[in-house]
Design an enzyme around this catalytic site. Structure first.
Site, PDB file in Angstrom:
ATOM      1  CG  ASP A 196      74.836  59.181  -7.866  1.00 57.63           C
ATOM      2  OD1 ASP A 196      74.930  59.200  -9.097  1.00 57.63           O
ATOM      3  OD2 ASP A 196      75.035  58.378  -6.977  1.00 57.63           O
ATOM      4  N   GLY A 241      70.572  62.591  -4.085  1.00 61.89           N
ATOM      5  CA  GLY A 241      70.712  61.676  -4.907  1.00 61.89           C
ATOM      6  C   GLY A 241      70.507  60.321  -4.776  1.00 61.89           C
ATOM      7  CB  CYS A 292      80.961  57.975   5.459  1.00 63.48           C
ATOM      8  SG  CYS A 292      80.012  58.263   6.967  1.00 63.48           S
ATOM      9  CG  MET A 294      74.108  66.979   5.589  1.00 57.69           C
ATOM     10  SD  MET A 294      72.906  65.508   5.786  1.00 57.69           S
ATOM     11  CE  MET A 294      72.860  64.986   4.010  1.00 57.69           C
ATOM     12  CB  SER A 350      77.736  63.385  -1.120  1.00 58.35           C
ATOM     13  OG  SER A 350      77.948  63.117  -2.600  1.00 58.35           O
ATOM     14  N   GLY A 351      79.574  65.821  -3.084  1.00 61.17           N
ATOM     15  CA  GLY A 351      80.678  66.004  -3.836  1.00 61.17           C
ATOM     16  C   GLY A 351      80.891  64.807  -4.764  1.00 61.17           C
ATOM     17  CB  CYS A 397      73.348  58.022   8.719  1.00 64.64           C
ATOM     18  SG  CYS A 397      74.119  59.531   8.349  1.00 64.64           S
TER      19      CYS A 397
END
Length: 344
Positions: free
Chosen positions: A12, A116, A188, A32, A8-9, A92
């Site tokens: 974690d 993570g 998100c 993603m 995710s950047g 999700c």
């Protein structure tokens, strides 16, 4: 073993990439893309790519925006318009972060995925089980109750034995750019938690204004639409009262919001649908366990009673506050995740 890490950047998933390299050198990471993001989304992609460059592992981007819109966003809209309060992260995880991601990983030659998440996967005999993270304050097992034996057989959760402080320490030691990245607790696609504003953008037509009534039927005022209120809400009601009032119910049929005392929020029984048990089995007899009805809520002792149609009744030993339709009920035995479902 060929491992694809969901990146995710954030700190974690960055440390998850590093730890997977201790299992095999055949590691890659993929982000993603779930919707047309903003500057923050681009920053996450850039950070994820830099971590992969530092670790000398391939970096991929999967565009799941169409699937995300059809499943997560549409469910989010439909649930709110039906007067319920959904948990889009649960949807999700089932449809995208583990479902579509694992399928795409296999299509790209990977046999294992890693994330993570703070939780643990264990195998006992021929079955896989999910256990709470060692750092229970960061435990994320609640949102993993829809995992299946098929997914678990291809899944690694490298952070399950670590605390958040240990993860941050590892990231700083490796000079990951993500080590001090600010973490968001928001959904998100719902910046700053303003879901009403998001619904206004997504929906052509929102629920109309209507009456606010007391639990004994007295008219108290007007509301802005049922989607603006959730069970247990106290602030932003716009109703003057000598004693604190809470949202204790919503009636879709006559478009009313019902206010009452806090004591009216407590109940001992609920129905749960779309139930999934981690071991892949169905409930055939009453089962004692502990149940959470919200992500950060403490568990409560209860008994599960099977119903037809993949549903069950939960009866709590003691009344539980603000059981909310659309949220998830998740079942535990000690620190093992049994499964869960959606509260009716």
């Amino acid at each position: 073993m060929k491992i694809l890490v969901a990146s995710s950047g954030g700190v974690d998933s960055s440390v998850a990439c590093l730890l997977c390299q201790s299992v095999t050198q055949d590691v890659a990471a993929a982000t993603m893309k779930l919707f047309d993001g903003d500057e923050k989304d681009e920053q996450n992609l850039t950070r994820a790519k830099k971590v992969c460059d530092r670790l000398s592992i391939p970096y991929l981007v999967f565009d799941f925006s169409e699937e995300f819109s059809k499943t997560v966003i549409e469910n989010f809209k439909a649930e709110y318009l039906a007067g319920r309060t959904p948990n889009p992260c649960v949807v999700c995880n089932k449809k995208i972060k583990f479902g579509a991601f694992l399928q795409t990983a296999k299509e790209n030659g990977f046999d294992t995925i890693a994330t993570g998440h703070y939780a643990r996967v264990e195998k006992h005999g021929q079955k896989y089980f999910v256990r709470k993270a060692r750092d229970e304050a960061k435990d994320q097992s609640y949102v993993l109750y829809n995992l299946t034996q098929e997914i678990l057989s291809h899944l690694l959760l490298p952070l399950g034995e670590l605390t958040k402080n240990e993860v941050k320490y590892i990231a700083r030691e490796k000079n990951f750019e993500t080590a001090n990245a600010k973490e968001s607790q928001d959904i998100c696609f719902v910046p700053h938690g303003n879901y009403i504003q998001v619904l206004e953008k997504l929906c052509d037509k929102l629920p109309p204004e209507g009456s606010v009534v007391s639990s004994d039927g007295q008219l108290l005022g007007r509301h802005n639409g049922l989607h603006c209120y959730t069970l247990g809400q106290r602030k932003g009601l716009g109703i003057a009262s000598t004693a604190p009032l809470y949202v204790v119910g919503k009636n879709l049929e006559d478009n009313t919001v019902i206010l009452g005392q806090e004591s009216e929020l407590y109940s001992k029984k609920m129905v749960v649908r779309n139930v999934n048990f981690i071991d892949g089995l169905s409930l055939t007899a009453p089962l004692r366990c502990r149940v959470k009805t919200r992500y950060k809520q403490k568990e409560s002792s209860a008994t599960l009673f099977p119903l037809d149609g993949n549903s069950l009744v939960v009866e709590f030993d003691e009344p539980v506050r603000a059981i909310t339709s659309g949220q998830s009920a998740v079942f535990y035995a000690d620190d093992y995740l049994l499964g869960g479902g959606v509260i009716v």
